[in-house]
Design an enzyme around this catalytic site. Structure first.
Site, PDB file in Angstrom:
ATOM      1  N   ASN A  40       0.874  -1.255  -0.043  1.00  0.00           N
ATOM      2  CA  ASN A  40       0.185   0.234  -0.004  1.00  0.00           C
ATOM      3  C   ASN A  40       0.699   1.141  -0.099  1.00  0.00           C
ATOM      4  OD1 ASN A  40      -1.970  -1.749   2.108  1.00  0.00           O
ATOM      5  ND2 ASN A  40      -2.812  -1.167   0.166  1.00  0.00           N
ATOM      6  N   HIS A  68      -3.073  -6.079  -3.158  1.00  0.00           N
ATOM      7  CA  HIS A  68      -2.884  -4.795  -4.171  1.00  0.00           C
ATOM      8  C   HIS A  68      -1.329  -4.839  -4.737  1.00  0.00           C
ATOM      9  CE1 HIS A  68      -6.181  -3.098  -2.607  1.00  0.00           C
ATOM     10  NE2 HIS A  68      -5.924  -3.194  -1.300  1.00  0.00           N
TER      11      HIS A  68
END
Length: 264
Positions: A40, A68
């Site tokens: 992140n 992610h």
């Protein structure tokens, strides 16, 4: 071997916090190796080459990722060549990058495995089978092995801790961004924490702007989340490992925020 693991770095504030506190972490814990979850780090979603270089320049020795990993498409340009970064190992065959590595620093070697859970997350291969195979393989080269299990369900993470007890040195959960108060050494010598927590904005919702998240919960409408601003928090885990056996001698949580930090 002393190891510091830094929980999910979120956005600019997370990176600034790592840069600010790394000298303090080195002074306080005397780690031989520092690992951080960086999925992140770029605006709250993904990572890029410049941020990767920054983290290494500041003193992080290895980076793990999560769901992610691919949010910033720039990662496809360097993940195959970057030996100090891994993504979840139990993704489909042929996925760019690698799922395990050996980090070498300060005369020490630490095996690191990155896995992703299957409960409440997109489909992936079995993390339990991948974990056992990769940890066993790394232990042929070093007894000390850290596993970052990036998963949503606490039950899945706890199960992984038991699955690897006596094989891995540390099983640390990431992804939920909320540090859990369950650091312990399991009966066969594996240190375990369900979630290391996050490093970044303290007063958001999992690092995102709280007002936007609250509105989405109330009206159910699509919303673009942005990284929160304000005061910072750094969360992570410290583990001391017996290098002859790979078993943990000590594990404890790291959590410091802007209101409680006193520089040494």
């Amino acid at each position: 071997m002393k190891v510091v693991f830094i929980g999910d770095i979120v956005g600019n504030l997370g990176r600034d916090t790592v840069k600010r506190l790394l000298p303090w972490l080195r002074e306080k814990y005397q780690p031989h190796i520092i690992i951080a979850n960086g999925e992140n780090a770029a605006g709250g979603r993904g990572i890029n080459a410049a941020i990767t270089r920054e983290l290494f320049e500041w003193g992080v020795h290895g980076i793990t990722m999560g769901n992610h990993t691919w949010d910033n498409r720039e990662i496809f340009e360097f993940i195959d060549d970057e030996q100090r970064m891994i993504r979840p190992a139990n993704l489909a065959p042929g996925t760019p990058g690698r799922g395990s590595m050996i980090v070498k620093a300060n005369g020490k070697e630490l095996g690191v495995v990155n896995l992703i859970g299957r409960t409440f997350l997109p489909p992936s291969e079995c993390p339990f089978l991948a974990a056992e195979e990769l940890v066993t393989e790394l232990r042929r080269k070093t007894k000390c092995v850290l596993v970052d299990f990036h998963a949503e369900a606490t039950s899945e993470k706890i199960a992984m801790g038991w699955h690897l007890d006596g094989i891995a040195s540390l099983v640390v959960g990431t992804h939920t961004h909320v540090q859990t108060n369950d650091d312990r050494i399991l009966p066969e010598g594996t240190a375990y924490v369900t979630d290391a927590g996050m490093t970044g904005p303290r007063d958001g919702v999992l690092g995102m702007d709280k007002d936007t998240v609250v509105r989405k919960f109330m009206n159910g409408l699509p919303a673009r989340f942005t990284v929160a601003e304000g005061k910072w928090v750094l969360s992570g885990v410290f583990v001391d490992i017996d290098e002859t056996t790979g078993k943990a001698k000590q594990v404890r949580l790291i959590r410091v925020d802007e209101d409680s930090w006193i520089a040494t």
